[in-house]
Design a protein around this motif. Structure first.
Motif, PDB file in Angstrom:
ATOM      1  N   ILE A   1       0.843  -1.202   0.000  1.00  0.00           N
ATOM      2  CA  ILE A   1       0.000   0.000   0.000  1.00  0.00           C
ATOM      3  C   ILE A   1       0.871   1.242   0.000  1.00  0.00           C
ATOM      4  O   ILE A   1       0.531   2.277  -0.597  1.00  0.00           O
ATOM      5  N   GLY A   2       1.995   1.166   0.708  1.00  0.00           N
ATOM      6  CA  GLY A   2       2.944   2.271   0.695  1.00  0.00           C
ATOM      7  C   GLY A   2       2.661   3.367   1.691  1.00  0.00           C
ATOM      8  O   GLY A   2       3.297   4.420   1.648  1.00  0.00           O
ATOM      9  N   GLU A   3       1.703   3.166   2.579  1.00  0.00           N
ATOM     10  CA  GLU A   3       1.417   4.145   3.631  1.00  0.00           C
ATOM     11  C   GLU A   3       0.872   3.397   4.844  1.00  0.00           C
ATOM     12  O   GLU A   3       0.421   2.254   4.735  1.00  0.00           O
ATOM     13  N   PRO A   4       0.946   4.015   6.026  1.00  0.00           N
ATOM     14  CA  PRO A   4       0.480   3.321   7.236  1.00  0.00           C
ATOM     15  C   PRO A   4      -0.999   2.973   7.154  1.00  0.00           C
ATOM     16  O   PRO A   4      -1.796   3.668   6.512  1.00  0.00           O
ATOM     17  N   VAL A   5      -1.346   1.894   7.804  1.00  0.00           N
ATOM     18  CA  VAL A   5      -2.750   1.448   7.902  1.00  0.00           C
ATOM     19  C   VAL A   5      -3.139   1.479   9.378  1.00  0.00           C
ATOM     20  O   VAL A   5      -2.466   0.888  10.214  1.00  0.00           O
ATOM     21  N   ASP A   6      -4.218   2.184   9.687  1.00  0.00           N
ATOM     22  CA  ASP A   6      -4.618   2.337  11.093  1.00  0.00           C
ATOM     23  C   ASP A   6      -5.392   1.123  11.600  1.00  0.00           C
ATOM     24  O   ASP A   6      -5.193   0.672  12.718  1.00  0.00           O
ATOM     25  N   LEU A   7      -6.309   0.597  10.769  1.00  0.00           N
ATOM     26  CA  LEU A   7      -7.109  -0.572  11.157  1.00  0.00           C
ATOM     27  C   LEU A   7      -7.079  -1.580  10.014  1.00  0.00           C
ATOM     28  O   LEU A   7      -7.322  -1.205   8.854  1.00  0.00           O
ATOM     29  N   ALA A   8      -6.822  -2.823  10.352  1.00  0.00           N
ATOM     30  CA  ALA A   8      -6.821  -3.885   9.343  1.00  0.00           C
ATOM     31  C   ALA A   8      -7.896  -4.908   9.678  1.00  0.00           C
ATOM     32  O   ALA A   8      -7.968  -5.397  10.811  1.00  0.00           O
ATOM     33  N   VAL A   9      -8.735  -5.208   8.683  1.00  0.00           N
ATOM     34  CA  VAL A   9      -9.706  -6.292   8.802  1.00  0.00           C
ATOM     35  C   VAL A   9      -9.082  -7.521   8.152  1.00  0.00           C
ATOM     36  O   VAL A   9      -8.710  -7.471   6.968  1.00  0.00           O
ATOM     37  N   VAL A  10      -8.956  -8.607   8.899  1.00  0.00           N
ATOM     38  CA  VAL A  10      -8.267  -9.794   8.407  1.00  0.00           C
ATOM     39  C   VAL A  10      -9.290 -10.873   8.073  1.00  0.00           C
ATOM     40  O   VAL A  10      -9.943 -11.419   8.964  1.00  0.00           O
ATOM     41  N   CYS A  11      -9.458 -11.158   6.776  1.00  0.00           N
ATOM     42  CA  CYS A  11     -10.427 -12.153   6.299  1.00  0.00           C
ATOM     43  C   CYS A  11      -9.723 -13.242   5.498  1.00  0.00           C
ATOM     44  O   CYS A  11     -10.209 -13.640   4.441  1.00  0.00           O
ATOM     45  N   VAL A  12      -8.583 -13.697   5.963  1.00  0.00           N
ATOM     46  CA  VAL A  12      -7.813 -14.699   5.211  1.00  0.00           C
ATOM     47  C   VAL A  12      -7.993 -16.062   5.849  1.00  0.00           C
ATOM     48  O   VAL A  12      -8.425 -16.168   7.000  1.00  0.00           O
ATOM     49  N   PRO A  13      -7.668 -17.164   5.140  1.00  0.00           N
ATOM     50  CA  PRO A  13      -7.732 -18.488   5.750  1.00  0.00           C
ATOM     51  C   PRO A  13      -6.828 -18.581   6.979  1.00  0.00           C
ATOM     52  O   PRO A  13      -5.842 -17.840   7.109  1.00  0.00           O
ATOM     53  N   ALA A  14      -7.153 -19.521   7.877  1.00  0.00           N
ATOM     54  CA  ALA A  14      -6.436 -19.622   9.142  1.00  0.00           C
ATOM     55  C   ALA A  14      -4.939 -19.830   8.959  1.00  0.00           C
ATOM     56  O   ALA A  14      -4.126 -19.342   9.761  1.00  0.00           O
ATOM     57  N   ALA A  15      -4.533 -20.526   7.905  1.00  0.00           N
ATOM     58  CA  ALA A  15      -3.111 -20.809   7.699  1.00  0.00           C
ATOM     59  C   ALA A  15      -2.295 -19.536   7.509  1.00  0.00           C
ATOM     60  O   ALA A  15      -1.111 -19.487   7.867  1.00  0.00           O
ATOM     61  N   GLY A  16      -2.897 -18.505   6.953  1.00  0.00           N
ATOM     62  CA  GLY A  16      -2.165 -17.262   6.719  1.00  0.00           C
ATOM     63  C   GLY A  16      -2.466 -16.169   7.722  1.00  0.00           C
ATOM     64  O   GLY A  16      -2.035 -15.016   7.534  1.00  0.00           O
ATOM     65  N   PHE A  17      -3.187 -16.500   8.765  1.00  0.00           N
ATOM     66  CA  PHE A  17      -3.651 -15.471   9.702  1.00  0.00           C
ATOM     67  C   PHE A  17      -2.501 -14.794  10.434  1.00  0.00           C
ATOM     68  O   PHE A  17      -2.430 -13.551  10.488  1.00  0.00           O
ATOM     69  N   GLU A  18      -1.587 -15.580  11.020  1.00  0.00           N
ATOM     70  CA  GLU A  18      -0.513 -14.982  11.809  1.00  0.00           C
ATOM     71  C   GLU A  18       0.342 -14.056  10.952  1.00  0.00           C
ATOM     72  O   GLU A  18       0.722 -12.953  11.391  1.00  0.00           O
ATOM     73  N   ASP A  19       0.647 -14.458   9.714  1.00  0.00           N
ATOM     74  CA  ASP A  19       1.453 -13.605   8.836  1.00  0.00           C
ATOM     75  C   ASP A  19       0.735 -12.297   8.546  1.00  0.00           C
ATOM     76  O   ASP A  19       1.353 -11.219   8.515  1.00  0.00           O
ATOM     77  N   ALA A  20      -0.590 -12.372   8.339  1.00  0.00           N
ATOM     78  CA  ALA A  20      -1.361 -11.160   8.057  1.00  0.00           C
ATOM     79  C   ALA A  20      -1.358 -10.219   9.251  1.00  0.00           C
ATOM     80  O   ALA A  20      -1.232  -8.996   9.100  1.00  0.00           O
ATOM     81  N   VAL A  21      -1.493 -10.772  10.447  1.00  0.00           N
ATOM     82  CA  VAL A  21      -1.472  -9.947  11.657  1.00  0.00           C
ATOM     83  C   VAL A  21      -0.101  -9.299  11.834  1.00  0.00           C
ATOM     84  O   VAL A  21       0.006  -8.096  12.122  1.00  0.00           O
ATOM     85  N   ASP A  22       0.951 -10.092  11.673  1.00  0.00           N
ATOM     86  CA  ASP A  22       2.298  -9.550  11.849  1.00  0.00           C
ATOM     87  C   ASP A  22       2.570  -8.424  10.850  1.00  0.00           C
ATOM     88  O   ASP A  22       3.164  -7.388  11.199  1.00  0.00           O
ATOM     89  N   GLU A  23       2.143  -8.608   9.599  1.00  0.00           N
ATOM     90  CA  GLU A  23       2.363  -7.564   8.605  1.00  0.00           C
ATOM     91  C   GLU A  23       1.565  -6.304   8.951  1.00  0.00           C
ATOM     92  O   GLU A  23       2.051  -5.178   8.792  1.00  0.00           O
ATOM     93  N   ALA A  24       0.333  -6.487   9.456  1.00  0.00           N
ATOM     94  CA  ALA A  24      -0.475  -5.327   9.839  1.00  0.00           C
ATOM     95  C   ALA A  24       0.206  -4.539  10.953  1.00  0.00           C
ATOM     96  O   ALA A  24       0.249  -3.299  10.919  1.00  0.00           O
TER      97      ALA A  24
END
Length: 688
Positions: free
Chosen positions: A65-88
């Motif tokens: 995205i190239g800019e900070p994100v204040d709130l992230a909604v995570v709707c990914v499969p469980a296998a990729g959840f931790e990576d999505a949270v860490d990136e957020a």
């Protein structure tokens, strides 16, 4: 102050991770709703394949995205959840809404994953709703992060059920109710019901808070926060909960444990904190409709206005079943009603127009005005046919239009009278959707199709008993190392609870020393038995040494206990036996029970519950609220017992138990209350 959830409800920017053009995926519905914000804040769509979603360019990752994100909604499969949270978190997210499922609800492995993610979120100074939730919405900040649209209004809904939210949306509509916020609680790995309740209590756009909860997590914190919300803000809190059955009491080892069910605990917490407890979505709607206008009755006296004896009688019964009263109206009020109504109208209460409404629909308004003005009336229930005159046109040769117009005019007058007073007015109609009833509803007068709903609404708008709130837990004392009967007696005596004289013996040779120490009559108890009376391990009224010796030989032959307690027999004349106990609930901590005791404690089931510790003042209210409270005040020539001493004993027992978190169950049964003072005759403690 509570946790800062501002990034959760009014973020600077939002990203939907897992946004999709596939209608079968939750990321599709959430993305569609998020884009409704109409430029209120940047909304970024993230799909690992890139491309476009809803015709907008989708970033392949949050970092892209190239800019900070204040709130992230995570709707990914469980296998990729931790990576999505860490990136957020790396991208600066201060809040996450975790839609993804497959964590604590699946077992220990999922619970461990969930705990680890929550720890990382907190370490980063962020907050997270979920996982396994359906999103949230805030109509006051144009934040739409759930799959459905919620009508704007003043009610915050905190729910563990998405479908229930949809049902409430439908039920709210006829009453003009809407949502300030909706939050799907999910697994509450980080942000809990308590956090959300505290935040909604501070939220200016929220007038009332509705909760559907299956898991309170920290029930005691919920109780404390609910009490503060009620006392400090005056905002109603209405609770619908499930799982309040009695299965948890089956493994209890004392009368207290066996009698204390989850339903009892939740009911007691709601009573003491001012939370309105309901059992169905319909009842939740009724209560919120009644409380939405912030009107409260000054007392419990209700006037019933009807246009038929049947509706009036049924309404009066429903009102009394709701613990309200239908008093006879005073002479000045009756005389005023006789002047504005016709001769055959009944004016005592219920007030029955007796057909006058068909001649003059304005008589409804005249009667409502008189009743709202009456000093002996705290609230008014109008019940019956009002709203139906527009439906009579076919049967009245065209005159139905005149009646319909007159009824609408009466509705406007009733609305005017309602605005001129602070007293609650509730209507029940056979035609709740009629134009006249809609006029009433738009003026803030709750309208229901069922009489019992109207009565429940009035009960919700009527003040109850004083709310004691939640007494703070004491500092934990030195833990008990044993829980035998005599040891429990000694520590309770040291805390200030009086017991009769007692001595432990192991064989018959020790009896003479006991009889020299204190005089009979005696009580003999076999120790180390859970329910001594049930096992034949208690002998009462042993007049002297001979009777005591005979009872010992018989009991020892039958039970062969390793030790026994010989005690001075208390004078039971004019005394009342109570039970006082504390059971440690896994959600709410120590829960106290008081009631009529002795061997009939479970059979009579006349008990009251509250969170421990209990002040003497609150204990006195509980004792006076028992069904058999009249016995305590003296009946059939028996003198009243010392309720002040009984209340002080309840305070002593419950404070002791609350200071010992290692105690799973503590019980004094019976606690003999006499004309002057109390005496504990038996006690039991079960360590966790």
């Amino acid at each position: 102050m509570g946790r800062d959830l501002s990034a959760l409800f009014d973020p600077v920017s939002v990203a939907v991770v897992g946004a999709s053009d596939d209608p079968a995926k939750y990321g599709h519905a959430v993305a569609a709703q998020a884009l409704r914000a109409n430029g209120r804040r940047p909304v970024h769509l993230v799909n690992r394949r890139g491309g476009t979603v809803f015709g907008r360019t989708a970033a392949p990752s949050l970092s892209a995205i190239g800019e900070p994100v204040d709130l992230a909604v995570v709707c990914v499969p469980a296998a990729g959840f931790e990576d999505a949270v860490d990136e957020a978190l790396t991208c600066g997210a201060r809040a996450l809404v975790a839609i993804t499922a497959g964590f604590a609800e699946t077992g220990d492995t999922g619970r461990a994953r969930q705990h680890a993610v929550a720890e990382r979120v907190r370490a980063a100074g962020a907050v997270m709703v979920g996982p396994n939730c359906l999103g949230l919405a805030d109509n006051t900040t144009d934040l739409f992060l759930a799959s459905d649209t919620f009508t704007p209004g003043g009610i915050a809904l905190l729910s563990q059920s998405g479908n229930l939210a949809l049902e409430l949306q439908l039920r709210f509509r006829p009453h003009g109710l809407g949502f300030s916020r909706f939050v799907s609680l999910g697994n509450q790995a980080d942000v809990t019901l308590v956090d959300l309740l505290a935040d909604c209590a501070r939220h200016e756009g929220t007038r009332a808070i509705a909760i559907y909860a299956e898991d309170f997590a920290d029930g005691r914190a919920f109780a404390e926060t609910a009490a503060e919300t009620s006392a400090d803000t005056g905002k109603p809190v209405v609770l619908l909960t499930a799982g309040r059955g009695d299965a948890a009491a089956r493994s209890a080892q004392s009368h207290t444990g066996a009698l204390t069910t989850p339903a009892d605990v939740v009911s007691a917490v709601c009573r003491d904190t001012g939370v309105e407890l309901v059992t169905t979505p319909r009842e939740l709607t009724v209560v919120l409709a009644a409380l939405n206008g912030a009107r409260r009755a000054a007392g419990r006296r209700v006037a019933v206005l009807t246009d038929g004896g049947g509706h009036g009688g049924i309404a009066a019964d429903a009102i009394e079943a709701a613990a309200l009263t239908v008093p006879e109206l005073r002479l000045p009020t009756r005389e005023h009603l006789q002047k504005v109504l016709w001769e055959q109208s009944a004016v005592a209460n219920p007030v029955d127009l007796a057909g006058m409404g068909e001649q003059n629909p304005g008589s409804y308004a005249d009667a409502v005005a008189a009743l709202l003005a009456a000093e002996e009336v705290d609230a008014v229930l109008m019940t019956g046919y009002f709203g139906g005159y527009a439906h009579t046109e076919a049967g009245l040769g065209g005159g139905g239009t005149v009646l319909a117009d007159g009824e609408q005019a009466a509705a406007r007058l009733i609305a005017d009278h309602h605005r001129a007073t602070a007293k609650p007015l509730v209507a029940q109609s056979m035609y709740p959707e009629s134009p006249s009833c809609r006029t009433l509803a738009e003026a803030g007068i709750p309208v229901f199709g069922a009489t019992e709903d109207a009565a429940r609404a009035l009960a919700a708008a009527t003040p109850g008993a004083p709310r004691p709130g939640v007494t703070p837990l004491p500092v934990p004392a030195t833990p008990l190392r044993e829980s035998g009967y005599l040891h429990t007696r000694r520590v309770l005596e040291a805390a200030g609870l009086p017991f009769p004289a007692a001595r432990e013996i192991h064989d018959e040779t020790e009896l003479p020393a006991v009889t020299r120490e204190f005089r009979g009559p005696y009580v003999l108890k076999a120790l180390h038995l859970l329910h001594k009376s049930d096992a034949g391990g208690v002998a009462l009224g042993l007049a002297g040494p001979v009777a005591l010796r005979a009872a010992f030989r018989d009991m020892h032959a039958r039970l062969g206990a390793s030790s026994y307690s010989v005690e001075a027999m208390a004078d039971l004349t004019d005394g009342i036996e109570l039970i006082v106990g504390v059971h440690r609930d896994p959600r709410f901590g120590p829960v106290a029970m008081v009631g009529l005791g002795g061997v009939l404690a479970e059979a009579l089931h006349d008990v009251a519950f509250t969170l421990a510790p209990v002040t003497a003042e609150h204990a006195l209210r509980l004792l006076r609220g028992l069904r058999t409270a009249a016995l305590l005040g003296g009946v059939r020539g028996r003198p009243p017992v010392d309720l002040t001493a009984a209340a002080a004993a309840v305070e002593t027992i419950t404070a002791f138990a609350a200071a010992h978190p290692e105690i799973a169950e503590l019980e004094v049964n019976p606690l003999l209350v006499r004309r002057h003072g109390v005496l504990a005759l038996d006690s039991r403690a079960v360590l966790a």
